[in-house]
Write a protein that holds these residues in place. Structure first.
Motif, PDB file in Angstrom:
ATOM      1  N   MET A   1      -9.117  59.065  25.399  1.00 14.54           N
ATOM      2  CA  MET A   1      -8.578  58.024  25.882  1.00 14.54           C
ATOM      3  C   MET A   1      -9.008  57.294  27.119  1.00 14.54           C
ATOM      4  O   MET A   1      -9.352  58.085  28.125  1.00 14.54           O
ATOM      5  CB  MET A   1      -6.912  58.334  26.171  1.00 14.54           C
ATOM      6  N   LYS A   2      -9.286  55.797  27.008  1.00 12.02           N
ATOM      7  CA  LYS A   2     -10.097  55.430  28.152  1.00 12.02           C
ATOM      8  C   LYS A   2      -9.103  54.805  29.126  1.00 12.02           C
ATOM      9  O   LYS A   2      -8.268  53.814  28.785  1.00 12.02           O
ATOM     10  CB  LYS A   2     -11.027  54.172  27.684  1.00 12.02           C
ATOM     11  N   GLN A   3      -8.951  55.127  30.136  1.00 13.92           N
ATOM     12  CA  GLN A   3      -7.816  54.546  31.005  1.00 13.92           C
ATOM     13  C   GLN A   3      -8.001  54.832  32.665  1.00 13.92           C
ATOM     14  O   GLN A   3      -7.285  54.700  33.472  1.00 13.92           O
ATOM     15  CB  GLN A   3      -6.335  55.400  30.690  1.00 13.92           C
ATOM     16  N   GLU A   4      -9.406  55.581  33.032  1.00 15.09           N
ATOM     17  CA  GLU A   4      -9.522  55.647  34.252  1.00 15.09           C
ATOM     18  C   GLU A   4     -10.560  54.863  34.961  1.00 15.09           C
ATOM     19  O   GLU A   4     -11.438  54.248  34.033  1.00 15.09           O
ATOM     20  CB  GLU A   4      -9.686  57.221  34.628  1.00 15.09           C
ATOM     21  N   LYS A   5     -10.723  54.869  36.276  1.00 14.91           N
ATOM     22  CA  LYS A   5     -11.726  53.980  36.736  1.00 14.91           C
ATOM     23  C   LYS A   5     -12.731  55.001  37.276  1.00 14.91           C
ATOM     24  O   LYS A   5     -12.649  55.995  37.754  1.00 14.91           O
ATOM     25  CB  LYS A   5     -10.968  53.385  37.925  1.00 14.91           C
ATOM     26  N   ALA A   6     -14.069  54.541  37.220  1.00 15.00           N
ATOM     27  CA  ALA A   6     -15.411  55.142  37.555  1.00 15.00           C
ATOM     28  C   ALA A   6     -16.359  54.432  38.539  1.00 15.00           C
ATOM     29  O   ALA A   6     -16.415  53.242  38.386  1.00 15.00           O
ATOM     30  CB  ALA A   6     -16.062  55.793  36.312  1.00 15.00           C
ATOM     31  N   VAL A   7     -16.804  54.826  39.363  1.00 12.77           N
ATOM     32  CA  VAL A   7     -17.953  54.480  40.182  1.00 12.77           C
ATOM     33  C   VAL A   7     -19.300  54.949  39.589  1.00 12.77           C
ATOM     34  O   VAL A   7     -19.264  56.269  39.483  1.00 12.77           O
ATOM     35  CB  VAL A   7     -17.775  54.655  41.687  1.00 12.77           C
ATOM     36  N   VAL A   8     -20.177  54.284  39.275  1.00 11.72           N
ATOM     37  CA  VAL A   8     -21.593  54.530  38.764  1.00 11.72           C
ATOM     38  C   VAL A   8     -22.849  54.527  40.140  1.00 11.72           C
ATOM     39  O   VAL A   8     -22.637  53.378  40.600  1.00 11.72           O
ATOM     40  CB  VAL A   8     -22.122  54.120  37.707  1.00 11.72           C
ATOM     41  N   GLN A  25     -18.777  53.677  28.040  1.00 11.67           N
ATOM     42  CA  GLN A  25     -18.160  54.265  26.865  1.00 11.67           C
ATOM     43  C   GLN A  25     -16.904  55.034  27.360  1.00 11.67           C
ATOM     44  O   GLN A  25     -15.818  55.362  26.353  1.00 11.67           O
ATOM     45  CB  GLN A  25     -19.073  54.805  26.160  1.00 11.67           C
ATOM     46  N   GLN A  26     -16.937  55.767  28.610  1.00  8.04           N
ATOM     47  CA  GLN A  26     -16.027  56.714  28.685  1.00  8.04           C
ATOM     48  C   GLN A  26     -14.902  56.261  29.653  1.00  8.04           C
ATOM     49  O   GLN A  26     -13.578  56.641  29.265  1.00  8.04           O
ATOM     50  CB  GLN A  26     -16.534  57.562  29.655  1.00  8.04           C
ATOM     51  N   PHE A  27     -14.815  55.113  30.317  1.00  8.37           N
ATOM     52  CA  PHE A  27     -13.859  54.879  31.280  1.00  8.37           C
ATOM     53  C   PHE A  27     -13.348  53.414  31.141  1.00  8.37           C
ATOM     54  O   PHE A  27     -14.087  52.325  30.680  1.00  8.37           O
ATOM     55  CB  PHE A  27     -14.169  55.011  32.843  1.00  8.37           C
ATOM     56  N   GLU A  28     -12.154  53.157  31.293  1.00  7.12           N
ATOM     57  CA  GLU A  28     -11.470  51.929  31.182  1.00  7.12           C
ATOM     58  C   GLU A  28     -12.210  50.766  32.250  1.00  7.12           C
ATOM     59  O   GLU A  28     -12.322  49.775  31.566  1.00  7.12           O
ATOM     60  CB  GLU A  28     -10.132  52.078  31.523  1.00  7.12           C
ATOM     61  N   GLU A  29     -12.308  51.226  33.380  1.00  6.70           N
ATOM     62  CA  GLU A  29     -12.832  50.262  34.441  1.00  6.70           C
ATOM     63  C   GLU A  29     -14.119  51.000  35.238  1.00  6.70           C
ATOM     64  O   GLU A  29     -14.091  52.216  35.442  1.00  6.70           O
ATOM     65  CB  GLU A  29     -11.686  50.048  35.516  1.00  6.70           C
ATOM     66  N   VAL A  30     -15.072  50.204  35.166  1.00  6.79           N
ATOM     67  CA  VAL A  30     -16.349  50.817  35.675  1.00  6.79           C
ATOM     68  C   VAL A  30     -16.978  49.640  37.018  1.00  6.79           C
ATOM     69  O   VAL A  30     -16.858  48.468  36.636  1.00  6.79           O
ATOM     70  CB  VAL A  30     -17.367  50.803  34.873  1.00  6.79           C
ATOM     71  N   GLU A  31     -17.447  50.324  37.915  1.00  7.58           N
ATOM     72  CA  GLU A  31     -17.964  49.446  39.142  1.00  7.58           C
ATOM     73  C   GLU A  31     -19.388  50.389  39.245  1.00  7.58           C
ATOM     74  O   GLU A  31     -19.275  51.634  39.231  1.00  7.58           O
ATOM     75  CB  GLU A  31     -16.894  49.311  40.021  1.00  7.58           C
ATOM     76  N   ALA A 109     -15.248  55.368  46.141  1.00 10.71           N
ATOM     77  CA  ALA A 109     -14.295  55.456  45.101  1.00 10.71           C
ATOM     78  C   ALA A 109     -12.929  55.588  45.630  1.00 10.71           C
ATOM     79  O   ALA A 109     -12.212  55.102  45.112  1.00 10.71           O
ATOM     80  CB  ALA A 109     -14.698  56.681  44.639  1.00 10.71           C
ATOM     81  N   TYR A 110     -12.719  56.019  46.713  1.00  7.76           N
ATOM     82  CA  TYR A 110     -11.675  56.086  47.502  1.00  7.76           C
ATOM     83  C   TYR A 110     -10.935  54.838  47.354  1.00  7.76           C
ATOM     84  O   TYR A 110      -9.844  54.426  47.297  1.00  7.76           O
ATOM     85  CB  TYR A 110     -11.632  57.025  48.657  1.00  7.76           C
ATOM     86  N   GLN A 111     -11.777  54.153  48.215  1.00  7.83           N
ATOM     87  CA  GLN A 111     -11.389  52.711  48.540  1.00  7.83           C
ATOM     88  C   GLN A 111     -10.964  51.778  47.416  1.00  7.83           C
ATOM     89  O   GLN A 111      -9.930  51.028  47.525  1.00  7.83           O
ATOM     90  CB  GLN A 111     -12.473  51.820  49.292  1.00  7.83           C
ATOM     91  N   ILE A 112     -11.457  52.045  46.310  1.00  7.04           N
ATOM     92  CA  ILE A 112     -11.305  51.281  45.063  1.00  7.04           C
ATOM     93  C   ILE A 112     -10.464  52.015  44.066  1.00  7.04           C
ATOM     94  O   ILE A 112     -10.086  51.130  43.139  1.00  7.04           O
ATOM     95  CB  ILE A 112     -12.497  50.401  44.547  1.00  7.04           C
ATOM     96  N   GLY A 113      -9.962  53.044  44.483  1.00 13.48           N
ATOM     97  CA  GLY A 113      -8.909  53.630  43.640  1.00 13.48           C
ATOM     98  C   GLY A 113      -9.635  54.199  42.313  1.00 13.48           C
ATOM     99  O   GLY A 113      -8.849  54.122  41.356  1.00 13.48           O
ATOM    100  N   ALA A 114     -10.822  54.623  42.658  1.00  9.55           N
ATOM    101  CA  ALA A 114     -11.570  55.282  41.286  1.00  9.55           C
ATOM    102  C   ALA A 114     -11.482  56.918  41.434  1.00  9.55           C
ATOM    103  O   ALA A 114     -11.545  57.575  42.379  1.00  9.55           O
ATOM    104  CB  ALA A 114     -13.044  54.899  41.110  1.00  9.55           C
ATOM    105  N   ARG A 115     -11.206  57.420  40.368  1.00 10.08           N
ATOM    106  CA  ARG A 115     -11.362  58.998  40.416  1.00 10.08           C
ATOM    107  C   ARG A 115     -12.800  59.804  40.044  1.00 10.08           C
ATOM    108  O   ARG A 115     -12.818  60.738  40.394  1.00 10.08           O
ATOM    109  CB  ARG A 115     -10.204  59.739  39.532  1.00 10.08           C
TER     110      ARG A 115
END
Ligand code: ZN
Length: 219
Positions: A1-8, A25-31, A109-115
């Motif tokens: 299930m894609k529902q989390e945020k990631a920073v690449v 492909q893995q995450f709902e939101e990506v920055e 990641a902390y600042q933008i709420g990405a886990r």
């Protein structure tokens, strides 16, 4: 299930672009986050921004010029040649670079709420940088979680892949041509297939040829 945020962690090269496509492909939101420290490759920054635009993801550019001050090396100084002597770390080595990058990526990641934090580091490569090893990344993961009291997860999709297998992953993600044509790996700043002469180009081309051979044999 894609529902989390990631920073690449994103440089616009083959590896981090493949990681970005994997993350999409893995995450709902990506920055993405690109670190600017390398005077030689101003172009890298533009390539990274361009790819991020094409894929519709946000690109944060962080100024890490202090790395030049701490560690003058072949990537940041024109008067140092890129070379790798037998049994020694190559002249492109910046001690602790990945430690710094992962720390800053985690703060972002902390600042933008990405886990999730995704990085293209790899043990299987030629370089042998100690802070690209799996053991270090796991330790760093524990450290940033303790530092910020967040359950971050650092992902390293390329950790055990060789260059041919990284091309295979790009192909499986439906992006073989995109990665081949849009990314910049060459030490001489030439996009796509590059100059063909530098160590990065040779590694990339050998991996590509090996993968294409594997693919033909399977067909
Ligand atoms: Zn090259």
């Amino acid at each position: 299930m894609k529902q989390e945020k990631a920073v690449v962690v994103f440089s616009g090269g083959q590896d981090s672009t493949t990681c970005l496509l994997w993350a999409l492909q893995q995450f709902e939101e990506v920055e993405t986050v690109t670190f600017h420290y390398n005077q030689r490759h101003q172009q890298e920054i533009e390539v990274a921004r361009n790819i991020a635009d094409k894929l519709g993801v946000k690109n944060h550019l962080l100024d890490m010029a202090l790395l030049n001050q701490l560690a003058p090396n072949a990537l940041t100084r024109d008067d140092i040649e890129i070379e790798a002597k037998e049994g020694e770390l190559p002249s492109t080595f910046v001690p602790g670079r990945n430690l710094v990058f992962l720390s800053f990526a985690s703060i972002l990641a902390y600042q933008i709420g990405a886990r999730h934090i995704v990085t293209g580091v790899c043990e299987t490569d030629f370089s042998g940088y100690p802070d690209c090893r799996d053991e270090f990344v796991k330790s760093c993961n524990v450290t940033v979680n303790l530092a910020m009291e967040r359950p971050f997860v650092i992902h390293t999709p390329l950790m055990w892949l060789n260059k041919a297998e990284t091309w295979k992953l790009a192909d499986e993600l439906g992006a073989l041509d995109f990665v081949k044509n849009e990314t910049l790996t060459c030490y001489n700043g030439i996009i796509a297939d590059g100059c063909g002469e530098c160590p990065a180009c040779k590694l990339r081309a050998n991996g590509y040829q090996e993968y294409m051979k594997m693919k033909r044999e399977r067909a």
